[in-house]
Design a protein around this motif. Structure first.
Motif, PDB file in Angstrom:
ATOM      1  N   ASP A   1       0.853  -1.122   0.045  1.00  0.00           N
ATOM      2  CA  ASP A   1      -0.010  -0.006   0.006  1.00  0.00           C
ATOM      3  C   ASP A   1       1.032   1.014  -0.020  1.00  0.00           C
ATOM      4  OD1 ASP A   1      -2.339  -1.537   0.121  1.00  0.00           O
ATOM      5  OD2 ASP A   1      -2.337  -1.467   2.406  1.00  0.00           O
ATOM      6  N   THR A   2       0.200   2.296  -0.649  1.00  0.00           N
ATOM      7  CA  THR A   2       0.968   3.736  -0.563  1.00  0.00           C
ATOM      8  C   THR A   2       0.378   4.575   0.325  1.00  0.00           C
ATOM      9  OG1 THR A   2      -0.056   4.473  -2.589  1.00  0.00           O
ATOM     10  CG2 THR A   2       2.068   2.915  -3.070  1.00  0.00           C
ATOM     11  N   SER A   3       0.738   5.841   0.397  1.00  0.00           N
ATOM     12  CA  SER A   3      -0.011   6.984   1.096  1.00  0.00           C
ATOM     13  C   SER A   3      -1.210   7.462   0.239  1.00  0.00           C
ATOM     14  CB  SER A   3       1.056   8.078   1.398  1.00  0.00           C
ATOM     15  OG  SER A   3       1.890   8.437   0.220  1.00  0.00           O
ATOM     16  N   PHE A   4      -1.159   7.145  -1.260  1.00  0.00           N
ATOM     17  CA  PHE A   4      -2.222   7.456  -1.908  1.00  0.00           C
ATOM     18  C   PHE A   4      -3.425   6.650  -2.064  1.00  0.00           C
ATOM     19  CE2 PHE A   4       1.747   9.808  -3.054  1.00  0.00           C
ATOM     20  CZ  PHE A   4       1.421  11.211  -3.059  1.00  0.00           C
ATOM     21  N   ARG A   5      -2.962   5.320  -2.217  1.00  0.00           N
ATOM     22  CA  ARG A   5      -4.174   4.531  -2.469  1.00  0.00           C
ATOM     23  C   ARG A   5      -3.773   2.999  -1.709  1.00  0.00           C
ATOM     24  NH1 ARG A   5      -3.372   4.488  -8.916  1.00  0.00           N
ATOM     25  NH2 ARG A   5      -3.419   6.568  -8.501  1.00  0.00           N
TER      26      ARG A   5
END
Length: 460
Positions: free
Chosen positions: A121-125
């Motif tokens: 997972d990333t901070s955007f999605r």
């Protein structure tokens, strides 16, 4: 006079400092007021955004409560279709129809591909789960529908669908080839020879070699090289198929439209050994075969156990069966050319030769049925494939591996799937019969004569 000048200078200095101080205070007040107004506007923006999101959530909940629940996967293109419908409401028949495999095999495949397909997972999605990535790719391979249709169904972007297909095909080839697409052991060779004799009536044979054309879109360059003998563009693959279970039933139709030509070797049990893909559709199958690893292995005697098995009272290595477009070898049997005499309408072949041709054509049905099953299960190979030429060969290999996996796990194959393949627009082309004997092996005719003698004895 000196004191007056000093007093005047002091007054001037004090006036300058007072004016500077007033200017600094005014500037600070303006900056503070601007900062307060900016914060107010920023807070109002987020309040309005939060209100809109809340209203959308409320409206979405109302729509989902009034939506008809009968077979929702046909009418609900929501992003939660995978979690809400497939994972909870799909029946075993739905898994077979949509993903061409059972639920158990699907999750087994996901576990095997997890090391290559898992994303962080990333901070955007949030990253797509491995199960959803595999489902997206399998839907494409099984149906060959457009990316935008799958995008709407799974609630992901079209570029994500494309990336899922590419990643899964490469992961299957990298992680599962050594398990499901490998040369057979000595025991498997002996088992395959026994099955060929039991089910197809051809002795001392372990596999059949066949070709597969897969239809493609017009490439940007060298399009004429991809035109096959039937006149449409394709990619050629050579496949060798071996299997543990004989396919005793199935349609014999060749009707399908292909983008490339793979050459394959098929065993009596319906599993593939080796696949040579990515050749233009206009390539001669004999050239592909002679430059393949299978040719080198067979020529060196790698298709027979030690010691060499006995056939008709003499040591003879196991043989492969091939179409008329291949050269005759001591380990590769093909039919006698059906030449008609000028004065008579009957064939010039002797009775043993005609019997040999009949038995060989009967045994070659194992490759026809195997390729028909492959195209019916993974219809990206039976319809025109609009993927790039850098993806199609990997996709062909991945489909062969998936076919072997499903057959090994005993997944049901539905006869209804063959209807769409039989109704395809472009049938498989017929390759030119190789009449020249310059490429034949010197002692190959003697070996073919042994099989004629065997069938003659069996006939009597």
């Amino acid at each position: 006079m000196g004191e007056d000048e000093q007093l005047r200078s002091l007054m001037f200095l004090m006036t300058y400092l007072l004016l500077k101080r007033r200017r600094d205070v005014n500037s600070a007040n303006i900056q503070r007021r601007d900062e307060i107004q900016r914060r107010v506007r920023h807070r109002q923006y987020f309040f309005q955004r939060q209100r809109r999101m809340l209203m959308m959530m409320i409206a979405g909940g109302i729509r989902s409560n009034v939506r008809i629940r009968t077979r929702p996967w046909t009418t609900t293109p929501r992003s939660d279709w995978w979690e809400r419908v497939v994972m909870t409401e799909f029946q075993p028949s739905d898994w077979l129809d949509k993903f061409r495999m059972s639920r158990e095999t699907f999750f087994y495949l996901c576990d095997k591909l997890r090391p290559r397909l898992a994303r962080q997972d990333t901070s955007f999605r949030l990253a797509l789960p491995v199960e959803k990535r595999v489902a997206v790719a399998l839907w494409r391979l099984a149906s060959n529908v457009e990316y935008r249709t799958i995008s709407s169904l799974f609630g992901v972007g079209k570029s994500t669908v494309c990336r899922c297909v590419r990643d899964m095909c490469h992961a299957i080839v990298a992680l599962l080839s050594s398990i499901y697409l490998r040369p057979p052991s000595e025991q498997e060779l002996e088992d395959s020879a026994q099955l060929f004799l039991a089910y197809w009536g051809f002795p001392h044979c372990v596999a059949a070699v066949a070709t597969l054309h897969t239809a493609i879109i017009t490439p940007s360059s060298n399009a004429s090289d991809y035109a096959n003998p039937a006149g449409w563009l394709s990619v050629l693959s050579q496949v060798e198929r071996t299997s543990v279970e004989a396919s005793a039933a199935g349609a014999r139709s060749h009707a399908a439209c292909f983008c490339g030509l793979p050459q394959v070797a098929v065993s009596a049990r319906g599993l593939f050994w080796d696949v040579c893909a990515s050749f233009p559709g206009g390539t001669d199958p004999a050239d592909i075969f002679q430059n393949s690893s299978l040719w080198a292995t067979a020529a060196e005697g790698g298709l027979s156990p030690a010691p060499t098995p006995i056939f008709m009272g003499r040591p003879l290595r196991y043989v492969l069966l091939g179409e008329a477009c291949y050269p005759l070898q001591s380990w590769l049997m093909k039919a006698y050319p059906e030449e008609r005499s000028r004065r008579a309408s009957r064939s010039t072949l002797t009775e043993p030769q005609q019997l040999f041709n009949w038995q060989l054509r009967r045994a070659l049905r194992v490759s026809e049925e195997a390729l028909l099953k492959l195209r019916a299960r993974w219809q990206c190979l039976s319809k025109r494939n609009d993927c790039g030429l850098d993806v199609v060969p990997t996709m062909i290999l991945a489909c062969c591996i998936l076919h072997n996996m499903c057959e090994s796990h005993g997944d049901t194959f539905k006869a209804d799937w063959q209807v769409e393949v039989s109704e395809a627009e472009s049938p498989q082309p017929t390759h030119k019969t190789l009449l020249s004997t310059s490429m034949d092996q010197s002692n190959a005719e003697e070996v073919r004569g042994l099989f004629c003698d065997y069938f003659q004895l069996q006939n009597h």
